[in-house]
Design a protein around this motif. Structure first.
Motif, mmCIF file in Angstrom:
data_model
loop_
_atom_site.group_PDB
_atom_site.id
_atom_site.type_symbol
_atom_site.label_atom_id
_atom_site.label_comp_id
_atom_site.label_asym_id
_atom_site.label_seq_id
_atom_site.Cartn_x
_atom_site.Cartn_y
_atom_site.Cartn_z
ATOM 1 N N PRO A 15 0.998 -1.238 -0.025
ATOM 2 C CA PRO A 15 -0.008 -0.035 0.128
ATOM 3 C C PRO A 15 0.795 1.322 -0.094
ATOM 4 C CG PRO A 15 -0.727 -1.729 1.609
ATOM 5 C CD PRO A 15 0.286 -2.200 1.165
ATOM 6 N N LYS A 16 0.242 2.473 -0.545
ATOM 7 C CA LYS A 16 1.311 3.835 -0.864
ATOM 8 C C LYS A 16 1.657 4.073 0.601
ATOM 9 C CE LYS A 16 -0.638 4.978 -5.112
ATOM 10 N NZ LYS A 16 -1.395 5.993 -5.932
ATOM 11 N N ASN A 17 0.845 4.217 1.719
ATOM 12 C CA ASN A 17 1.307 4.958 2.961
ATOM 13 C C ASN A 17 2.142 4.141 3.849
ATOM 14 O OD1 ASN A 17 -0.004 7.085 2.080
ATOM 15 N ND2 ASN A 17 -2.015 6.457 2.984
ATOM 16 N N GLU A 18 2.571 2.553 3.358
ATOM 17 C CA GLU A 18 3.222 1.925 4.389
ATOM 18 C C GLU A 18 4.866 2.299 4.169
ATOM 19 O OE1 GLU A 18 2.665 -1.938 4.767
ATOM 20 O OE2 GLU A 18 0.326 -1.855 4.818
ATOM 21 N N THR A 39 12.003 3.493 6.121
ATOM 22 C CA THR A 39 12.044 4.769 4.986
ATOM 23 C C THR A 39 10.777 4.478 4.219
ATOM 24 O OG1 THR A 39 13.112 3.037 3.499
ATOM 25 C CG2 THR A 39 14.611 4.521 4.582
ATOM 26 N N ASN A 40 10.421 5.550 3.703
ATOM 27 C CA ASN A 40 9.184 5.819 2.990
ATOM 28 C C ASN A 40 9.234 5.367 1.591
ATOM 29 O OD1 ASN A 40 7.832 7.216 4.954
ATOM 30 N ND2 ASN A 40 8.759 9.225 4.508
ATOM 31 N N ASP A 47 20.439 6.702 3.560
ATOM 32 C CA ASP A 47 19.432 6.245 4.496
ATOM 33 C C ASP A 47 20.568 5.218 5.576
ATOM 34 O OD1 ASP A 47 17.248 7.529 3.499
ATOM 35 O OD2 ASP A 47 16.741 5.605 2.509
ATOM 36 N N LEU A 48 21.385 4.323 5.081
ATOM 37 C CA LEU A 48 22.135 3.776 5.615
ATOM 38 C C LEU A 48 23.145 4.457 6.571
ATOM 39 C CD1 LEU A 48 23.178 0.752 6.492
ATOM 40 C CD2 LEU A 48 24.372 0.725 4.289
ATOM 41 N N ALA A 49 23.967 5.240 5.710
ATOM 42 C CA ALA A 49 25.069 6.200 6.479
ATOM 43 C C ALA A 49 24.518 7.002 7.730
ATOM 44 C CB ALA A 49 25.480 7.049 5.206
#
Length: 104
Positions: A15-18, A39-40, A47-49
């Motif tokens: 789903p889009k909002n998950e 993350t979105n 993101d990892l850093a």
């Protein structure tokens, strides 16, 4: 007959909002710990850093991250935008972090 049209994009199962949740094992300072990236969108090297910086207090510009013996080069601005999947990295994989802790 099917209504399949090759120009119509496939529907995603998510789903889009998950959020995306990616669990990684991190080998750092002789220990193995687990971190979870939330993350979105598909997780990136940036993101990892950021997660490694928050968890281990190793500044992003001082991090050397290895996956399957190969270094991830994400010290350039465009490198931070690369998705982890480009390197074949998914949930449950082991990465190695090398770097000195700093004051953040």
């Amino acid at each position: 007959m099917s209504n399949y049209n090759p120009k119509t994009p496939m529907q995603t199962a998510r789903p889009k909002n998950e959020h995306f949740y990616t669990k990684l094992q991190v080998h750092y300072a002789g220990d193995i710990h687990e971190i979870v990236l939330k993350t979105n969108q598909e997780p990136t090297c940036g993101d990892l850093a950021k997660a490694l910086q928050q968890t281990y207090r190793v500044p992003m510009d001082k991090q050397m991250v290895y996956y399957r013996g190969q270094p991830l080069h994400h010290h350039s601005p465009s490198g931070y935008e690369r998705p982890l999947a480009k390197y074949g990295m998914f949930s449950g994989n082991l990465i190695r972090l090398v770097g000195k802790r700093g004051l953040i």
